[in-house]
Design a protein around this motif. Structure first.
Motif, short mmCIF file in Angstrom:
data_model
loop_
_atom_site.label_atom_id
_atom_site.label_comp_id
_atom_site.label_asym_id
_atom_site.label_seq_id
_atom_site.Cartn_x
_atom_site.Cartn_y
_atom_site.Cartn_z
N SER A 1 0.81 -1.22 0.00
CA SER A 1 0.00 0.00 0.00
C SER A 1 0.84 1.27 0.00
O SER A 1 0.32 2.36 -0.20
N LYS B 1 -8.42 11.24 -1.82
CA LYS B 1 -9.27 10.07 -2.12
C LYS B 1 -8.48 8.78 -1.95
O LYS B 1 -8.98 7.81 -1.35
N ALA C 1 -5.96 8.22 -0.08
CA ALA C 1 -5.58 8.00 1.31
C ALA C 1 -6.75 7.63 2.20
O ALA C 1 -6.55 7.17 3.34
N THR C 2 -7.99 7.81 1.72
CA THR C 2 -9.17 7.58 2.57
C THR C 2 -10.15 6.56 2.00
O THR C 2 -11.21 6.33 2.58
N MET C 3 -9.83 5.93 0.87
CA MET C 3 -10.75 4.94 0.29
C MET C 3 -10.72 3.66 1.13
O MET C 3 -9.95 3.53 2.08
N PRO D 1 -6.96 1.99 1.46
CA PRO D 1 -6.17 3.20 1.18
C PRO D 1 -4.72 2.92 0.84
O PRO D 1 -4.15 1.91 1.25
#
Length: 300
Positions: free
Chosen positions: A90, A111, A113-115, A118
């Motif tokens: 990741s 986006k 980093a927060t999906m 991530p």
């Protein structure tokens, strides 16, 4: 070498003062002096000129030469720390110039980093030439640049083209409609060299021997100057990726050049032989990049 010693040296370089470096690092001035001396002893050469009466700290020639190495050492330490904390699949280290990181790709980074699954991103802001070097040396995994250079181990792909326009105050003396370069006084210009092609075009219209009002090296400074109450006659060239920040600003006008500068080309850089553990993360960011850029009216 210890990270604290490297960071102390870089704080001295940035502030040109032992006192201000101590303030920036929340330590005493004696601690700054001790760390610097320890670093010099380890390196085997003097970094700072020690002379009474100097208002600002001056570096020795070896100190000047060590600055880029110290910054590289600091980046490598942080990269190593991120690798230690992150899952290899990741983690991704990305570098781009200020205008791309801050004024274009921030929503994409957020986006990713927060999906649900991530990416652990490390985002660095560097000039284009340093991004090539960092990628070639394995310090980063991907880069976005505005300069095409030839490196045997780097894949360089254009991802969008953007026009460059003129921004000025809404009550400026430049009138409405497209502006011819000859109508713009270079001594009122806030100049940020957007690309080498733009700079060559710029130098054909304005004598390079005539200094602009001010040179800046980042978009935030340009925006601050253009927002100044005294900036009635100020103007600046500005690419499309930054212009959307002015769309709701009634005090700023955007004009086309009647003689257009060359489009600014953004290139995506990848290493020809990426680290095995980063391949998945690279493919994830590429998958999200295309629909993200499609929302803008860039030429593709």
């Amino acid at each position: 070498m210890r990270l604290c010693d490297i960071e102390t040296f870089l704080a001295i370089v940035e502030n040109r003062s032992f006192t201000q470096a101590a303030t920036a690092l929340f330590v005493s001035q004696s601690t700054i002096s001790h760390r610097l001396k320890k670093l010099e002893e380890e390196l085997g050469f003097t970094l700072v000129v020690r002379q009474r009466g100097l208002r600002n700290v001056e570096l020795t020639q070896k100190g000047e030469d060590f600055v880029p190495l110290a910054r590289q050492w600091q980046r490598l330490w942080h990269n190593t720390h991120c690798i230690k904390l992150a899952s290899p699949e990741s983690f991704l280290s990305v570098a781009a110039p200020d205008s791309v990181n801050t004024h274009l790709l921030f929503p994409l980074y957020e986006k990713l980093a927060t999906m649900d699954h991530p990416l652990n991103l490390q985002v660095q802001t560097l000039p284009s030439s340093e991004i090539y070097t960092a990628l070639n040396n394995g310090e980063i995994d991907m880069g976005f640049v505005f300069q095409q250079l030839r490196y045997k181990n780097i894949l360089c792909k254009p991802i969008f083209y953007e026009e460059i326009h003129v921004i000025c105050k809404s009550r400026s003396p430049y009138g409405s409609g497209p502006i011819h370069p000859s109508k713009l006084d270079p001594q009122n210009e806030i100049l940020l060299p957007w690309s080498s092609d733009f700079q060559r075009w710029h130098d054909t219209w304005w004598n390079p021997a005539i200094n602009p009002l001010v040179y800046v090296d980042n978009v935030s400074l340009l925006l601050s100057f253009m927002s100044s109450p005294s900036s009635t006659h100020y103007w600046a060239a500005c690419p499309e990726c930054v212009l959307h920040y002015f769309k709701d600003n009634s005090n700023i006008e955007v004009h086309e050049f009647s003689v257009s500068p060359p489009s600014r080309v953004c290139y995506m850089l990848e290493h020809r032989n990426p680290k095995h553990g980063r391949i998945h993360s690279i493919e994830v960011i590429k998958k999200h990049l295309e629909p993200f850029l499609a929302k803008y009216n860039f030429t593709r």
